[in-house]
Every structure is written in C-alpha cells, then in structure tokens.
Scaffold this motif. Structure first.
Motif, PDB file in Angstrom:
ATOM      1  N   ALA A 359       1.783  -3.056 -13.979  1.00 47.21           N
ATOM      2  CA  ALA A 359       0.663  -3.351 -13.083  1.00 47.21           C
ATOM      3  C   ALA A 359       0.179  -2.072 -12.431  1.00 47.21           C
ATOM      4  CB  ALA A 359       1.091  -4.358 -12.019  1.00 47.21           C
ATOM      5  N   THR A 360      -1.146  -1.944 -12.323  1.00 45.51           N
ATOM      6  CA  THR A 360      -1.784  -0.802 -11.667  1.00 45.51           C
ATOM      7  C   THR A 360      -2.640  -1.317 -10.522  1.00 45.51           C
ATOM      8  OG1 THR A 360      -1.867   0.405 -13.768  1.00 45.51           O
ATOM      9  CG2 THR A 360      -3.288   1.190 -11.987  1.00 45.51           C
ATOM     10  N   LEU A 361      -2.485  -0.713  -9.370  1.00 47.90           N
ATOM     11  CA  LEU A 361      -3.290  -1.058  -8.205  1.00 47.90           C
ATOM     12  C   LEU A 361      -4.624  -0.310  -8.311  1.00 47.90           C
ATOM     13  CD1 LEU A 361      -3.576  -2.494  -5.505  1.00 47.90           C
ATOM     14  CD2 LEU A 361      -2.339  -0.589  -4.426  1.00 47.90           C
ATOM     15  N   ILE A 362      -5.656  -1.012  -8.712  1.00 41.45           N
ATOM     16  CA  ILE A 362      -6.948  -0.386  -8.969  1.00 41.45           C
ATOM     17  C   ILE A 362      -7.710  -0.121  -7.678  1.00 41.45           C
ATOM     18  CG2 ILE A 362      -9.210  -0.703 -10.061  1.00 41.45           C
ATOM     19  CD1 ILE A 362      -6.995  -0.093 -12.036  1.00 41.45           C
ATOM     20  N   ARG A 363      -7.645  -1.056  -6.737  1.00 39.05           N
ATOM     21  CA  ARG A 363      -8.374  -0.871  -5.489  1.00 39.05           C
ATOM     22  C   ARG A 363      -7.544  -1.370  -4.316  1.00 39.05           C
ATOM     23  NH1 ARG A 363     -13.644  -4.306  -4.096  1.00 39.05           N
ATOM     24  NH2 ARG A 363     -12.012  -5.780  -3.503  1.00 39.05           N
ATOM     25  N   ALA A 364      -7.458  -0.551  -3.274  1.00 37.32           N
ATOM     26  CA  ALA A 364      -6.772  -0.925  -2.036  1.00 37.32           C
ATOM     27  C   ALA A 364      -7.139   0.102  -0.977  1.00 37.32           C
ATOM     28  CB  ALA A 364      -5.259  -0.971  -2.243  1.00 37.32           C
ATOM     29  N   PRO A 365      -6.956  -0.219   0.298  1.00 37.89           N
ATOM     30  CA  PRO A 365      -7.198   0.769   1.343  1.00 37.89           C
ATOM     31  C   PRO A 365      -6.346   2.022   1.129  1.00 37.89           C
ATOM     32  CG  PRO A 365      -6.951  -1.417   2.293  1.00 37.89           C
ATOM     33  CD  PRO A 365      -6.588  -1.540   0.851  1.00 37.89           C
ATOM     34  N   LEU A 366      -6.842   3.141   1.632  1.00 34.93           N
ATOM     35  CA  LEU A 366      -6.167   4.418   1.433  1.00 34.93           C
ATOM     36  C   LEU A 366      -4.726   4.385   1.900  1.00 34.93           C
ATOM     37  CD1 LEU A 366      -7.650   7.919   1.944  1.00 34.93           C
ATOM     38  CD2 LEU A 366      -5.463   7.376   3.012  1.00 34.93           C
ATOM     39  N   GLU A 367      -4.457   3.749   3.031  1.00 35.06           N
ATOM     40  CA  GLU A 367      -3.091   3.753   3.558  1.00 35.06           C
ATOM     41  C   GLU A 367      -2.135   2.995   2.653  1.00 35.06           C
ATOM     42  OE1 GLU A 367      -5.521   0.598   5.842  1.00 35.06           O
ATOM     43  OE2 GLU A 367      -5.764   2.673   5.146  1.00 35.06           O
ATOM     44  N   VAL A 368      -2.626   1.969   1.978  1.00 29.34           N
ATOM     45  CA  VAL A 368      -1.784   1.236   1.029  1.00 29.34           C
ATOM     46  C   VAL A 368      -1.519   2.082  -0.202  1.00 29.34           C
ATOM     47  CG1 VAL A 368      -1.595  -0.820  -0.416  1.00 29.34           C
ATOM     48  CG2 VAL A 368      -2.631  -0.991   1.852  1.00 29.34           C
ATOM     49  N   ARG A 369      -2.556   2.744  -0.710  1.00 27.43           N
ATOM     50  CA  ARG A 369      -2.386   3.584  -1.889  1.00 27.43           C
ATOM     51  C   ARG A 369      -1.474   4.781  -1.613  1.00 27.43           C
ATOM     52  NH1 ARG A 369      -6.698   6.136  -3.314  1.00 27.43           N
ATOM     53  NH2 ARG A 369      -8.096   5.589  -1.596  1.00 27.43           N
ATOM     54  N   ALA A 370      -1.423   5.224  -0.375  1.00 20.70           N
ATOM     55  CA  ALA A 370      -0.533   6.325  -0.018  1.00 20.70           C
ATOM     56  C   ALA A 370       0.917   5.871   0.106  1.00 20.70           C
ATOM     57  CB  ALA A 370      -0.994   6.962   1.291  1.00 20.70           C
ATOM     58  N   ALA A 371       1.129   4.609   0.505  1.00 19.97           N
ATOM     59  CA  ALA A 371       2.476   4.123   0.782  1.00 19.97           C
ATOM     60  C   ALA A 371       3.139   3.438  -0.408  1.00 19.97           C
ATOM     61  CB  ALA A 371       2.440   3.153   1.968  1.00 19.97           C
ATOM     62  N   GLU A 372       2.353   2.818  -1.278  1.00 22.23           N
ATOM     63  CA  GLU A 372       2.890   2.033  -2.383  1.00 22.23           C
ATOM     64  C   GLU A 372       2.631   2.711  -3.730  1.00 22.23           C
ATOM     65  OE1 GLU A 372       4.678  -0.573  -1.861  1.00 22.23           O
ATOM     66  OE2 GLU A 372       4.286  -0.636   0.298  1.00 22.23           O
ATOM     67  N   PRO A 373       3.514   2.488  -4.718  1.00 23.59           N
ATOM     68  CA  PRO A 373       3.243   3.017  -6.063  1.00 23.59           C
ATOM     69  C   PRO A 373       1.980   2.379  -6.641  1.00 23.59           C
ATOM     70  CG  PRO A 373       5.544   2.319  -5.846  1.00 23.59           C
ATOM     71  CD  PRO A 373       4.815   1.793  -4.648  1.00 23.59           C
ATOM     72  N   VAL A 374       0.997   3.180  -6.931  1.00 31.75           N
ATOM     73  CA  VAL A 374      -0.240   2.672  -7.515  1.00 31.75           C
ATOM     74  C   VAL A 374      -0.034   2.344  -8.987  1.00 31.75           C
ATOM     75  CG1 VAL A 374      -2.593   3.315  -8.164  1.00 31.75           C
ATOM     76  CG2 VAL A 374      -1.759   3.802  -5.858  1.00 31.75           C
ATOM     77  N   PHE A 375       0.626   3.250  -9.692  1.00 33.37           N
ATOM     78  CA  PHE A 375       0.946   3.031 -11.102  1.00 33.37           C
ATOM     79  C   PHE A 375       2.358   2.454 -11.207  1.00 33.37           C
ATOM     80  CE2 PHE A 375      -2.303   6.233 -10.899  1.00 33.37           C
ATOM     81  CZ  PHE A 375      -3.188   5.843 -11.893  1.00 33.37           C
ATOM     82  N   HIS A 376       2.616   1.775 -12.293  1.00 32.88           N
ATOM     83  CA  HIS A 376       3.900   1.105 -12.438  1.00 32.88           C
ATOM     84  C   HIS A 376       5.033   2.127 -12.380  1.00 32.88           C
ATOM     85  CE1 HIS A 376       5.585  -2.840 -13.195  1.00 32.88           C
ATOM     86  NE2 HIS A 376       6.529  -2.262 -13.910  1.00 32.88           N
ATOM     87  N   PRO A 377       6.079   1.868 -11.591  1.00 36.77           N
ATOM     88  CA  PRO A 377       7.182   2.828 -11.471  1.00 36.77           C
ATOM     89  C   PRO A 377       7.821   3.139 -12.819  1.00 36.77           C
ATOM     90  CG  PRO A 377       7.319   1.144  -9.765  1.00 36.77           C
ATOM     91  CD  PRO A 377       6.238   0.707 -10.699  1.00 36.77           C
ATOM     92  N   GLN A 378       8.150   4.410 -13.018  1.00 34.40           N
ATOM     93  CA  GLN A 378       8.770   4.850 -14.264  1.00 34.40           C
ATOM     94  C   GLN A 378      10.288   4.791 -14.159  1.00 34.40           C
ATOM     95  OE1 GLN A 378       6.993   8.818 -14.449  1.00 34.40           O
ATOM     96  NE2 GLN A 378       5.625   8.127 -16.071  1.00 34.40           N
ATOM     97  N   ASP A 379      10.935   4.510 -15.282  1.00 38.92           N
ATOM     98  CA  ASP A 379      12.399   4.603 -15.284  1.00 38.92           C
ATOM     99  C   ASP A 379      12.787   6.078 -15.261  1.00 38.92           C
ATOM    100  OD1 ASP A 379      12.573   5.699 -18.001  1.00 38.92           O
ATOM    101  OD2 ASP A 379      12.163   3.676 -18.716  1.00 38.92           O
ATOM    102  N   PRO A 380      14.049   6.421 -14.955  1.00 39.61           N
ATOM    103  CA  PRO A 380      14.436   7.831 -14.790  1.00 39.61           C
ATOM    104  C   PRO A 380      14.137   8.704 -16.001  1.00 39.61           C
ATOM    105  CG  PRO A 380      16.122   6.399 -13.869  1.00 39.61           C
ATOM    106  CD  PRO A 380      15.137   5.509 -14.562  1.00 39.61           C
ATOM    107  N   ALA A 381      14.351   8.188 -17.210  1.00 46.67           N
ATOM    108  CA  ALA A 381      14.104   8.998 -18.407  1.00 46.67           C
ATOM    109  C   ALA A 381      12.622   9.314 -18.561  1.00 46.67           C
ATOM    110  CB  ALA A 381      14.628   8.275 -19.647  1.00 46.67           C
ATOM    111  N   MET A 382      11.772   8.315 -18.329  1.00 46.92           N
ATOM    112  CA  MET A 382      10.331   8.544 -18.454  1.00 46.92           C
ATOM    113  C   MET A 382       9.831   9.463 -17.347  1.00 46.92           C
ATOM    114  SD  MET A 382       7.655   8.104 -20.220  1.00 46.92           S
ATOM    115  CE  MET A 382       8.168   6.796 -21.348  1.00 46.92           C
ATOM    116  N   ALA A 383      10.383   9.310 -16.156  1.00 42.19           N
ATOM    117  CA  ALA A 383       9.980  10.175 -15.041  1.00 42.19           C
ATOM    118  C   ALA A 383      10.342  11.630 -15.335  1.00 42.19           C
ATOM    119  CB  ALA A 383      10.640   9.710 -13.749  1.00 42.19           C
ATOM    120  N   ALA A 384      11.519  11.848 -15.926  1.00 45.31           N
ATOM    121  CA  ALA A 384      11.927  13.209 -16.270  1.00 45.31           C
ATOM    122  C   ALA A 384      11.026  13.798 -17.351  1.00 45.31           C
ATOM    123  CB  ALA A 384      13.380  13.211 -16.738  1.00 45.31           C
TER     124      ALA A 384
END
Length: 408
Positions: A359-384
C-alpha cells in the motif's frame, strides 16, 4: 530560506548537483511541481527546478518513438501524439487534481519518475515498459545515458527500469525516450450493473480470461458511481462494473456483443460508446471518484493498494472503513478514509501483512506523511539493497533525500 536552481540545460544541471554534493546540501527535485505532495516530505534547503527543460526533441510516428526533455508537460506530449492518431499506451495518470492542483499540470519526467500507469496497464504494461532511453545526472553530478530508440536495446544495464519509479532519489532525468502506439479506432465499454464487490471481481476475472482482448476492468460501488460525470453511470442506480474493449470498429462491436452475452448471468448489462466510454476511463485513471465530491466534507487520505485481484474485496472489508473502488480487475484498490491520526496506516499494514500486497499513501496532510511510512515498509534485505543502490547513484544523499524512505 529555500533557494531554487532553475536549470535550462544539462551543463547547468551538472553544475548545480556538483555544488550540492560538494557542500552536502540536499536538493528537492521538481519537474512542474504537480506531484510535490506525493511521497514523504523532502528535507532540503534548496530545490532543483526542471520546468525549463522542455520541448519534444524527436518524434518519428512511423517508428513509434518520441523523445522529449524531462520538464515537458504531459499535455503537450499527448496533444502531439494525438495529432498523429497515436497515444501513450500506458495511459499515464494525472494526479494533479487529487493532490490539489489543476488538471494537466504534470511533466513527462514526473510521470516516469513515479511510474504512473493507468487502467490499460493490465494489457499494455506499466510506464517502465514503454521507457526506451534516458539521459540523467547522478548525485555525483555525472551525466550518463541508458537505452536508446528501439525496444530491443541490450547495450549495458537497463537503467530506465531502475529510474522509473525511483521518485528522483537516484538521478535527475534530463531527456527521455518513449514508445508510442496507434490510438484504437473505437473504444466501447460493457457495463454490468448492480454487482457487489466480490461478484464484480468474478465478472472482471471472467472478462479478462476471455478471448475478447479486454483493455480495462474496473468496479465502482453505488455511492461512487453516482458521482460520475457520465450520465449512464451516475443514473444506473447502483454499482457499475466496467469492461473496456478497444480496436477496429467491427471487431469491437462483435466482441462487445459477445462479452455482454457471457456476463448476462451475473447482472443486467449496458454499453458505452465513444465519448462516454473515453470519459469514464479518464475518470477512473485520474481517481476522480474519490475527489470529485470532497466539497461535502473534510479532506480524506487516499491510499493505493495492490493485492491479488481475488483478494481486493476481502482486504477492503477487513480494513472496514472509507470508500473504495477497484481497477486492474480488482488488483488495484483506491481507498479514501479519514486523514486523522495515522490515516489508517497501521490498520492497512496489519491487514496486508498475512497475505502480502503493498500500500502507498498517495495523499495525506504533510504531518501524516512525515510521521508514517508513505511507501510500503521494506524487509531488511530489500532495505539494504535499496541503500546500496542509493550509494551507487547518490552517495552524498543530495537528491530528494527521504522522499521514499527515511535515510535514502
């Protein structure tokens, strides 16, 4: 106070990026600004304005290829190919109205940077599948090229695929080359009326599995169908499931009639022709059902959820709030819900975790986009892996830092 570098050519771009890397000064990369509210807020004291990098540099209709500078407006490109009865087959989404801007405000570079693809993706592929060549500047201030002017270009790495969907975090595109295709002679849409979400997915799956070359399959629940600007849809009195057929006139007419017969056991059917059909698919492409009635209440957050088509209705039911409609045969869910708190992020991630999807958060107030993951969280291997790719292109972290993930 933010300063802006408005570049007009590759030399000026290289100079700006080289300075930023040397001084460790992050840059917010902006095409025409229409998608500035998409993604996490970029923490940068300077912006890199590409709006002067404009113009179609090559268009060969007989070769089905077009090149343009990255800041060229999407509207200009679509008008040019329409004159030759051609189109961008991946049907680029115009998110400008959803994000609070005027329609048609985006650039071709922005479309590719965000890999924005519309309802025809299920048949024609995504934006990256039509992206043939690119000239870019890395975060080191080095110009590089990838791809070319033909589909089967195998020289070197296909960096076009990597840059498409990177949201300007790896490199700054200056020139792009795209494949274009002939515009269909006719566009008809079969409407199946009154289906619940699960039955609608069954109808769309049956249509997509048929030999009728479906190029769009979407479902609008009753409340959203009633807000359509297409009278046949708004006055249907219930939910509307739309199946699009395109091509030569006689072929479309035959396939439309055959598909109506094959879906008749699920509900009453109607069909849209020409202008009405085109208007409906533009509404669906640009997510109009979720923003057109927003003067009636507070602004809502909008999510783009990708799941297996058969699981779409179950996911929406499990989330249990907001309004949703379905595209890509049920595999793409557009969901609007309250922007308060975390805008539903925790609930949506919990629902998707067991069965996959993202899931991707396409639209939300700036404070929400700053505090929450907008793009789907990556697992550790993908993040690396993402961090290593970022290091390869932008080791000083000066290009759109944090736009997709914190620290990248």
């Amino acid at each position: 106070m933010e300063s802006s570098f408005a570049v007009e050519n590759s030399d000026q771009l290289v100079e700006a990026v080289t300075w930023a890397a040397a001084e460790q000064q992050p840059l917010e990369v902006i095409g025409r600004g229409s998608k500035r509210a998409l993604g996490r807020p970029v923490q940068a004291g300077h912006s890199l304005d590409l709006s002067r990098l404009t113009g179609i540099t090559l268009y060969e209709p007989e070769e089905l290829v077009l090149s343009a500078r990255a800041g060229t407006s999407l509207a200009e490109i679509e008008a040019a190919v329409a004159e030759k009865n051609q189109m961008l087959a991946f049907e680029p989404v115009d998110l400008s109205p959803l994000l609070g801007g005027a329609a048609g405000g985006g650039s071709i570079g922005g479309v590719l940077a965000c890999n924005l693809s519309g309802p025809r993706r299920i048949k024609a592929g995504a934006a990256r599948d039509h992206f043939l060549g690119v000239e870019s500047a890395s975060g080191r201030g080095e110009i590089f090229k990838s791809g070319g002017r033909v589909v089967k270009n195998v020289t070197g790495y296909d960096l076009c695929k990597l840059l498409c969907g990177s949201y300007g975090t790896l490199a700054v595109m200056t020139d792009v080359t795209l494949k274009v295709l002939p515009r269909p002679q006719k566009t008809y849409t079969v409407l199946v009326l009154g289906l619940d979400d699960a039955t609608a997915v069954k109808a769309m799956s049956r249509a997509l599995g048929s030999p009728h070359e479906v190029s769009g399959a979407a479902h609008l629940p009753a409340g959203l169908a009633a807000g359509s600007a297409v009278s046949y849809v708004a006055e249907a009195g219930g939910a509307v499931t739309a199946i699009r057929l395109e091509g030569p006139g006689p072929s479309v007419e035959y396939r439309c009639a055959a598909l109506r017969r094959e879906l008749a056991d699920l509900g009453d059917t109607e069909e849209l022709h020409s202008r009405n059909s085109l208007a409906l698919w533009q509404e669906l492409r640009d997510v109009r059902p979720l923003w057109v009635q927003e003067d009636k209440g507070p602004e809502r957050a909008v999510w783009r959820i990708s799941v297996a088509p058969s699981e779409g209705p179950e996911v929406v039911a499990a989330i249990g709030q907001g309004e949703a409609f379905y595209d890509w045969g049920g595999g793409l869910v557009w969901l609007a819900l309250s922007a308060e708190g975390d805008a539903g992020a925790g609930r949506i991630r919990d629902v998707l975790r067991p069965g996959g999807g993202h899931a991707t958060l396409i639209r939300a107030p700036l404070e929400v986009r700053a505090a929450e993951p907008v793009f789907h969280p990556q697992d550790p291997a993908m993040a690396a892996l993402s961090a290593r790719v970022k290091d390869g292109f932008d080791p000083c972290r000066v290009l759109n830092p944090g736009r997709m993930y914190a620290g990248l």
